[in-house]
Design a protein around this motif. Structure first.
Motif, short mmCIF file in Angstrom:
data_model
loop_
_atom_site.label_atom_id
_atom_site.label_comp_id
_atom_site.label_asym_id
_atom_site.label_seq_id
_atom_site.Cartn_x
_atom_site.Cartn_y
_atom_site.Cartn_z
N TRP A 1 0.81 -1.22 0.00
CA TRP A 1 0.00 0.00 0.00
C TRP A 1 0.84 1.27 0.00
O TRP A 1 0.35 2.34 -0.37
CB TRP A 1 -0.92 0.04 1.23
N PHE A 2 2.10 1.17 0.44
CA PHE A 2 2.91 2.38 0.61
C PHE A 2 3.11 3.16 -0.69
O PHE A 2 2.95 4.39 -0.70
CB PHE A 2 4.27 2.04 1.24
N PRO A 3 3.51 2.52 -1.82
CA PRO A 3 3.77 3.32 -3.03
C PRO A 3 2.58 4.18 -3.48
O PRO A 3 2.77 5.38 -3.72
CB PRO A 3 4.14 2.25 -4.07
N PRO A 4 1.36 3.63 -3.58
CA PRO A 4 0.26 4.51 -3.98
C PRO A 4 -0.08 5.57 -2.93
O PRO A 4 -0.51 6.67 -3.27
CB PRO A 4 -0.91 3.55 -4.22
N MET A 5 0.11 5.24 -1.65
CA MET A 5 -0.17 6.24 -0.62
C MET A 5 0.86 7.37 -0.67
O MET A 5 0.51 8.55 -0.48
CB MET A 5 -0.18 5.57 0.77
N TRP A 6 2.12 7.04 -0.95
CA TRP A 6 3.16 8.06 -1.11
C TRP A 6 2.84 8.93 -2.32
O TRP A 6 2.94 10.16 -2.26
CB TRP A 6 4.53 7.40 -1.27
N ALA A 7 2.46 8.30 -3.43
CA ALA A 7 2.10 9.05 -4.64
C ALA A 7 0.89 9.95 -4.38
O ALA A 7 0.84 11.07 -4.88
CB ALA A 7 1.83 8.10 -5.80
N PHE A 8 -0.07 9.45 -3.62
CA PHE A 8 -1.22 10.28 -3.25
C PHE A 8 -0.77 11.51 -2.48
O PHE A 8 -1.25 12.62 -2.73
CB PHE A 8 -2.22 9.46 -2.43
N MET A 9 0.15 11.31 -1.54
CA MET A 9 0.66 12.43 -0.77
C MET A 9 1.35 13.44 -1.68
O MET A 9 1.18 14.66 -1.54
CB MET A 9 1.64 11.94 0.29
N CYS A 10 2.12 12.95 -2.65
CA CYS A 10 2.78 13.84 -3.61
C CYS A 10 1.73 14.63 -4.39
O CYS A 10 1.91 15.83 -4.65
CB CYS A 10 3.66 13.04 -4.56
N GLY A 11 0.65 13.97 -4.76
CA GLY A 11 -0.41 14.66 -5.48
C GLY A 11 -1.04 15.76 -4.64
O GLY A 11 -1.28 16.88 -5.12
#
Length: 308
Positions: free
Chosen positions: A36-46
């Motif tokens: 789950w971490f990669p998409p959650m990190w990308a969401f944070m970047c967004g």
């Protein structure tokens, strides 16, 4: 969405005590929280790249994090495990479905229920996020399920993973914060980082080269050879970041451009070790180089959002 080997061998789905509902711990294992971490990190970047403040939007941010990680990504893992249950019965018999801890057709039911919950949460977050969520769910099913089964293709599988895990999650984060479409600059950068992530996904295939080769899976390390696939992965990651640096500089985000240049230089310095023995050092590079890659994502997002 993990790569695994398609199989023609028929292994019946465990059906011991089919009426028994699976334990919560087994369902959680099926959803693979570590992914789950990669998409959650990308969401944070967004969210950061949007430039919007958090005031009054905490519930939207929390819902978006839930959507990107546990829901859409977790759904993709359940779908993957269900359609690879016969393969896992051979290669990973301890997984929840082949071990019988999730019996009968419960794996499929969980994937369907998770899809419906994901769509419902996306609907509550607004029309743009709802469409993005449906696209993510469509990719989750098309990646693993026939007839498309993108994961069986060494070029398409990593591309779908990169676009979904990084690009779509970034887009969702920005859309949640803005309540509208992100800017063209944000979309350009998230697409570039998604394309660069193709190389990261290729590196993930090195751990299964022999099994892929023996069973006919056309991963790029099998199709191109280990050395050529490693060089392609490095080039893909670096080229995407070079374009990001150029765009950030043109748009006046000098500090972000310098930071991304620095993390790219560190990645390039680590690449010779990877290329000496890709099969051996791919896990090491995933820990070092990929960490630098995602830090560059955050630096770019901070610049786009006007923070630095």
């Amino acid at each position: 969405m993990e790569h695994s080997v398609p199989s023609t061998r028929t292994v019946p789905t465990p059906a011991s005590r089919p009426g028994r509902a699976p334990r919560p711990a087994d369902v959680l294992e099926l959803l693979k929280p570590i992914t789950w971490f990669p998409p959650m990190w990308a969401f944070m970047c967004g969210a950061v790249s949007s430039g919007a403040g958090l005031e009054g939007r905490w519930w939207f941010v929390a819902g978006g994090v839930l959507l990107a990680g546990p829901l859409v990504c977790g759904t993709s893992q359940a779908v993957n495990d269900w359609f690879d249950r016969h393969v896992d019965a051979i290669n990973e018999p301890h997984r929840p479905i082949p071990s019988g801890r999730i019996p009968g057709r419960w794996g499929l039911y969980i994937a369907i229920i998770a899809s419906l919950i994901s769509a419902s949460v996306a609907w509550l977050l607004g029309p743009v996020v709802f469409v993005a969520g449906l696209v993510g769910l469509a990719f989750a099913w098309a990646y693993s399920a026939p007839p498309l089964r993108f994961k069986a293709n060494g070029w398409l599988g990593p591309l779908v993973c990169g676009l979904t895990y990084e690009g779509l999650s970034w887009f969702t984060g920005a859309a949640v914060m803005l309540g509208a479409m992100p800017s063209a600059e944000v979309i350009a950068v998230l697409v570039l980082y998604s394309l660069g992530a193709h190389g990261i996904m290729v590196l993930n295939d090195f751990k299964a080269v022999e099994g892929d080769r023996q069973t006919g899976l056309t991963s790029l390390p099998v199709v191109l050879g280990v050395s050529r696939a490693a060089r392609l992965a490095c080039f893909t990651m670096a080229a995407a970041q070079v374009v990001v640096i150029a765009l950030l500089a043109v748009w006046g985000h000098a500090i972000s451009a310098v930071v991304v240049t620095g993390v790219l230089a560190a990645q390039i310095a680590a690449m010779p070790k990877l290329l000496r023995d890709p099969a051996k050092y791919a896990p090491w590079y995933n820990g070092v180089g990929v960490t630098l890659y995602v830090l560059g994502m955050l630096a770019a997002a901070l610049g786009l959002g006007g923070t630095i």
